[in-house]
Motif scaffolding. Structure first.
Motif, PDB file in Angstrom:
ATOM      1  N   ILE A  22      28.932  66.791  35.278  1.00  0.00           N
ATOM      2  CA  ILE A  22      29.514  66.012  36.372  1.00  0.00           C
ATOM      3  C   ILE A  22      30.976  66.395  36.570  1.00  0.00           C
ATOM      4  N   GLY A  23      31.662  66.705  35.471  1.00  0.00           N
ATOM      5  CA  GLY A  23      33.071  67.041  35.564  1.00  0.00           C
ATOM      6  C   GLY A  23      33.356  68.497  35.867  1.00  0.00           C
ATOM      7  N   ILE A  24      32.566  69.406  35.280  1.00  0.00           N
ATOM      8  CA  ILE A  24      32.836  70.849  35.385  1.00  0.00           C
ATOM      9  C   ILE A  24      31.856  71.555  36.311  1.00  0.00           C
ATOM     10  N   ASN A  25      30.613  71.081  36.370  1.00  0.00           N
ATOM     11  CA  ASN A  25      29.570  71.599  37.278  1.00  0.00           C
ATOM     12  C   ASN A  25      28.830  72.828  36.779  1.00  0.00           C
ATOM     13  N   TYR A  26      29.512  73.720  36.039  1.00  0.00           N
ATOM     14  CA  TYR A  26      28.876  74.975  35.633  1.00  0.00           C
ATOM     15  C   TYR A  26      28.893  75.139  34.122  1.00  0.00           C
ATOM     16  N   LEU A  27      27.791  75.702  33.602  1.00  0.00           N
ATOM     17  CA  LEU A  27      27.692  76.039  32.192  1.00  0.00           C
ATOM     18  C   LEU A  27      27.232  77.488  32.071  1.00  0.00           C
ATOM     19  N   VAL A  28      27.938  78.274  31.262  1.00  0.00           N
ATOM     20  CA  VAL A  28      27.517  79.645  30.968  1.00  0.00           C
ATOM     21  C   VAL A  28      27.576  79.830  29.458  1.00  0.00           C
ATOM     22  N   PRO A  29      26.653  80.586  28.880  1.00  0.00           N
ATOM     23  CA  PRO A  29      26.603  80.713  27.422  1.00  0.00           C
ATOM     24  C   PRO A  29      27.781  81.464  26.819  1.00  0.00           C
ATOM     25  N   THR A  30      28.459  82.283  27.598  1.00  0.00           N
ATOM     26  CA  THR A  30      29.573  83.062  27.059  1.00  0.00           C
ATOM     27  C   THR A  30      30.674  82.165  26.526  1.00  0.00           C
ATOM     28  N   THR A  31      30.959  81.080  27.231  1.00  0.00           N
ATOM     29  CA  THR A  31      32.055  80.199  26.826  1.00  0.00           C
ATOM     30  C   THR A  31      31.583  78.872  26.234  1.00  0.00           C
ATOM     31  N   GLN A  32      30.387  78.432  26.588  1.00  0.00           N
ATOM     32  CA  GLN A  32      29.878  77.140  26.125  1.00  0.00           C
ATOM     33  C   GLN A  32      28.435  77.318  25.648  1.00  0.00           C
ATOM     34  N   LEU A 137      46.278  79.814  37.618  1.00  0.00           N
ATOM     35  CA  LEU A 137      45.061  80.241  38.306  1.00  0.00           C
ATOM     36  C   LEU A 137      44.011  80.743  37.320  1.00  0.00           C
ATOM     37  N   ILE A 138      44.462  81.450  36.293  1.00  0.00           N
ATOM     38  CA  ILE A 138      43.528  81.920  35.268  1.00  0.00           C
ATOM     39  C   ILE A 138      42.926  80.723  34.535  1.00  0.00           C
ATOM     40  N   GLY A 139      43.772  79.734  34.226  1.00  0.00           N
ATOM     41  CA  GLY A 139      43.283  78.525  33.572  1.00  0.00           C
ATOM     42  C   GLY A 139      42.274  77.780  34.427  1.00  0.00           C
ATOM     43  N   PHE A 140      42.496  77.782  35.727  1.00  0.00           N
ATOM     44  CA  PHE A 140      41.577  77.134  36.679  1.00  0.00           C
ATOM     45  C   PHE A 140      40.184  77.761  36.619  1.00  0.00           C
ATOM     46  N   THR A 141      40.127  79.096  36.663  1.00  0.00           N
ATOM     47  CA  THR A 141      38.816  79.757  36.647  1.00  0.00           C
ATOM     48  C   THR A 141      38.158  79.677  35.272  1.00  0.00           C
ATOM     49  N   LYS A 142      38.958  79.639  34.211  1.00  0.00           N
ATOM     50  CA  LYS A 142      38.389  79.489  32.872  1.00  0.00           C
ATOM     51  C   LYS A 142      37.826  78.082  32.691  1.00  0.00           C
ATOM     52  N   ARG A 143      38.561  77.103  33.171  1.00  0.00           N
ATOM     53  CA  ARG A 143      38.127  75.706  33.010  1.00  0.00           C
ATOM     54  C   ARG A 143      36.783  75.464  33.675  1.00  0.00           C
ATOM     55  N   TYR A 144      36.570  76.050  34.832  1.00  0.00           N
ATOM     56  CA  TYR A 144      35.324  75.829  35.564  1.00  0.00           C
ATOM     57  C   TYR A 144      34.266  76.886  35.264  1.00  0.00           C
ATOM     58  N   ASN A 145      34.457  77.647  34.178  1.00  0.00           N
ATOM     59  CA  ASN A 145      33.474  78.634  33.732  1.00  0.00           C
ATOM     60  C   ASN A 145      33.110  79.632  34.826  1.00  0.00           C
TER      61      ASN A 145
END
Length: 204
Positions: A22-32, A137-145
């Motif tokens: 609900i907060g992030i919307n996306y999950l990818v195995p590389t980071t999570q 900006l890098i933090g933004f794209t990392k936060r949202y996977n």
């Protein structure tokens, strides 16, 4: 009661994934990876839960992306103009780089290629005094996977960024083409001054 047939530990894991998506919307195995595997394991339960609130829970097993969609994307995060352009440039690079891959993986792009994409599109890139903006900006794209960084010096021209397949859903190919065209038209009218852009777009 939903999930009542699950153990306390399982219910806790499912609720954690719900809150995260609900907060992030996306999950990818590389980071999570752990969260991603849990989401895949409890796909039926998560699908059922999100249906009760009129959201869609989706798993793209081919590209390894788990994500959620709300009615009319009402949960979208509004981006400011700098985030909008940054994400658009990454999405355009993703499309180009993905076609070059000969194996199933995530494409990569360098900071130099991102800078070149800005300049080709007629946007002013950040100079050496704007390192804080680049880091944000890098933090933004990392936060949202949506992407992560593979090298330590994030300001170097050869710094590599891994572009996740979640970019497919953050901005579709049709949206990317439309946004690119609209921003180009604005830039022409505003004589290339990106800071004159007032409109915001939304990120699923």
């Amino acid at each position: 009661m939903m999930f009542s047939h699950k153990s306390a530990a399982e219910r806790e894991s499912i609720v954690d994934i719900i809150n995260y998506l609900i907060g992030i919307n996306y999950l990818v195995p590389t980071t999570q990876r752990e969260k991603y595997l849990i989401a895949r394991r409890y796909e039926p339960e998560l699908t059922s839960f999100f249906q009760t609130i009129n959201w869609e829970f989706r798993c793209d097993s081919q590209n390894e992306v788990v994500y959620v969609v709300s009615p009319d994307s009402a949960h979208r995060r509004n981006m400011d103009k700098e985030e909008t352009i940054w994400l658009l440039m990454l999405r355009l690079l993703y499309e180009e780089k993905r076609g070059e891959l000969s194996f199933a993986g995530c494409p990569t792009a360098t900071m130099g290629e991102i800078r070149a994409k800005y300049e080709l599109a007629g946007f002013r890139f950040f100079d050496g005094k704007n390192k804080i903006k680049i880091k944000k900006l890098i933090g933004f794209t990392k936060r949202y996977n949506l992407a992560d960084v593979l090298d330590e010096d994030i300001y170097a021209e050869d710094c590599r960024f891994r572009l996740f397949h979640s970019l497919l859903y953050a901005i579709t190919a049709e949206q990317a083409e439309k946004l690119h065209r609209e921003i180009q038209e604005r830039m022409t009218k505003k004589e290339g001054d990106v800071h004159e852009m007032d409109d915001e777009i939304a990120l699923d």
